[in-house]
Design a protein around this motif. Structure first.
Motif, PDB file in Angstrom:
ATOM      1  N   ASP A 124      32.178  34.535  48.344  1.00 32.26           N
ATOM      2  CA  ASP A 124      31.886  36.299  47.689  1.00 32.26           C
ATOM      3  C   ASP A 124      31.420  35.129  46.255  1.00 32.26           C
ATOM      4  N   LYS A 125      32.019  34.429  45.942  1.00 32.84           N
ATOM      5  CA  LYS A 125      31.656  33.564  44.451  1.00 32.84           C
ATOM      6  C   LYS A 125      30.394  33.461  44.624  1.00 32.84           C
ATOM      7  N   TRP A 126      30.417  32.593  45.372  1.00 29.33           N
ATOM      8  CA  TRP A 126      29.226  31.163  46.044  1.00 29.33           C
ATOM      9  C   TRP A 126      27.422  31.730  45.937  1.00 29.33           C
ATOM     10  N   VAL A 127      27.819  32.995  46.636  1.00 27.38           N
ATOM     11  CA  VAL A 127      26.801  34.210  47.477  1.00 27.38           C
ATOM     12  C   VAL A 127      26.583  35.454  46.060  1.00 27.38           C
ATOM     13  N   ARG A 128      27.910  35.604  45.199  1.00 28.01           N
ATOM     14  CA  ARG A 128      27.749  36.314  44.331  1.00 28.01           C
ATOM     15  C   ARG A 128      27.828  37.894  45.101  1.00 28.01           C
ATOM     16  N   ASN A 129      28.607  38.358  45.536  1.00 28.12           N
ATOM     17  CA  ASN A 129      28.515  39.510  46.089  1.00 28.12           C
ATOM     18  C   ASN A 129      30.039  40.714  45.376  1.00 28.12           C
ATOM     19  N   GLY A 130      29.571  41.125  44.948  1.00 30.69           N
ATOM     20  CA  GLY A 130      30.475  42.083  44.137  1.00 30.69           C
ATOM     21  C   GLY A 130      31.295  43.188  45.234  1.00 30.69           C
ATOM     22  N   ASP A 131      31.086  43.433  46.389  1.00 31.52           N
ATOM     23  CA  ASP A 131      31.150  44.136  47.108  1.00 31.52           C
ATOM     24  C   ASP A 131      32.269  44.089  48.107  1.00 31.52           C
ATOM     25  N   ARG A 132      33.500  43.282  47.662  1.00 36.22           N
ATOM     26  CA  ARG A 132      34.766  43.052  48.707  1.00 36.22           C
ATOM     27  C   ARG A 132      35.901  43.573  47.713  1.00 36.22           C
ATOM     28  N   LEU A 170      34.680  38.986  40.631  1.00 34.98           N
ATOM     29  CA  LEU A 170      36.073  38.774  41.843  1.00 34.98           C
ATOM     30  C   LEU A 170      36.955  39.836  41.166  1.00 34.98           C
ATOM     31  N   ILE A 171      36.651  41.093  40.343  1.00 33.98           N
ATOM     32  CA  ILE A 171      36.711  41.903  39.360  1.00 33.98           C
ATOM     33  C   ILE A 171      37.751  43.031  41.055  1.00 33.98           C
ATOM     34  N   ASN A 172      38.667  42.742  41.164  1.00 32.43           N
ATOM     35  CA  ASN A 172      39.586  44.191  41.969  1.00 32.43           C
ATOM     36  C   ASN A 172      38.971  43.300  43.630  1.00 32.43           C
ATOM     37  N   HIS A 173      39.148  42.014  43.637  1.00 29.81           N
ATOM     38  CA  HIS A 173      38.013  41.397  44.911  1.00 29.81           C
ATOM     39  C   HIS A 173      39.479  41.556  46.154  1.00 29.81           C
ATOM     40  N   VAL A 174      39.240  41.790  47.182  1.00 26.14           N
ATOM     41  CA  VAL A 174      40.519  42.070  48.128  1.00 26.14           C
ATOM     42  C   VAL A 174      41.049  40.410  48.220  1.00 26.14           C
ATOM     43  N   PHE A 175      41.124  39.379  48.366  1.00 24.73           N
ATOM     44  CA  PHE A 175      41.842  38.441  48.125  1.00 24.73           C
ATOM     45  C   PHE A 175      42.055  37.583  46.816  1.00 24.73           C
ATOM     46  N   SER A 176      42.186  38.545  45.913  1.00 24.28           N
ATOM     47  CA  SER A 176      42.775  37.861  44.474  1.00 24.28           C
ATOM     48  C   SER A 176      44.069  37.178  44.655  1.00 24.28           C
TER      49      SER A 176
END
Length: 248
Positions: A124-132, A170-176
């Motif tokens: 998610d960081k790699w593809v810059r996905n803030g929707d998790r 990565l803020i509040n990412h499900v797997f933080s």
């Protein structure tokens, strides 16, 4: 292995979930797919979906079977389902429906293996996905959980935010809870090697993209849909920078 080549036979209904409310469509083989069309989410979103499905699969993420679906105009012209015109504009992106799966909830996070959580986090960081995002209070996680305790990774139409921020996604990412694990150089090197291998297939992957998704006007090769493939590749290349691996 290229994406599946699919032909729609019946538009079943529109989903009530998700901002883009994708369609459930049966193909000519009797299988049901969750489908997003060009005139619905846009070309850039479909490029993101296919790129992430290909890259994620090469990273070993549990992504459902996917493909490019042709939807005959007769289906969209004569259906009574609202918004079916969103399926027009060219090939659609189709992800196979996962039966009996439900959205992952906070209490199930501990059942996901640590290495899977780490791989999803770095992806998610790699593809810059803030929707998790997911906390005890809820969120939009875009992950499914099967009764057999299998995680399913879906929905990447809002990835590749070129002007976005890595920390923000990565803020509040499900797997933080796995972020600190990347301080371990052995863990970091394993994921780095996986990203390098996946990106090594870039030329093969982009050949799967329909031309209709890449240009605003097929007659004008300069009318590229942003972000361009070059911009996307450059974003992905940043994993080679040591700063990329600072998760906290």
């Amino acid at each position: 292995m290229p994406p599946l080549a699919l032909e729609a036979s019946e538009i079943l209904r529109r989903s009530e979930q998700g901002l883009c409310r994708p369609f459930l469509i049966r193909d000519t083989q009797g299988e049901i797919y969750v489908v997003k069309g060009v005139d619905g989410v846009g070309k850039s979103a479909l490029v993101s979906e296919l790129l992430c499905a290909e890259l994620g699969s090469r990273l070993g993420l549990p992504i459902p079977p996917y493909g490019l679906m042709n939807i005959p105009s007769a289906l969209t012209n004569f259906t009574t389902i609202d918004g079916a015109s969103e399926l027009e504009g060219g090939p659609a992106f189709a992800s196979k429906l996962v039966g009996n799966a439900t959205s992952l909830i906070y209490s199930q996070i501990t059942q996901v293996p640590a290495e899977v959580k780490q791989r999803v986090l770095v992806f998610d960081k790699w593809v810059r996905n803030g929707d998790r995002r997911l906390t005890e209070k809820g969120g939009n996680v875009n992950l499914l959980w099967e009764p057999s305790s299998q995680l399913v990774v879906i929905d990447h139409n809002v990835t590749f935010e070129i002007d976005g921020d890595d920390a923000e996604c990565l803020i509040n990412h499900v797997f933080s809870d796995e972020k600190e694990k990347f301080d371990d150089m052995l863990i970091q090197s394993e994921h780095r090697a996986a990203l390098d291998s996946a990106l090594g297939a870039w030329d093969t992957i982009i050949d799967f993209l329909p031309e209709e998704w890449l240009y605003r006007d097929l007659m004008d090769e300069d009318s590229l849909v942003p972000p361009t493939l070059t911009e996307r590749f450059e974003l992905l290349e940043r994993f080679q920078d040591g700063d990329f691996w600072r998760m906290t």
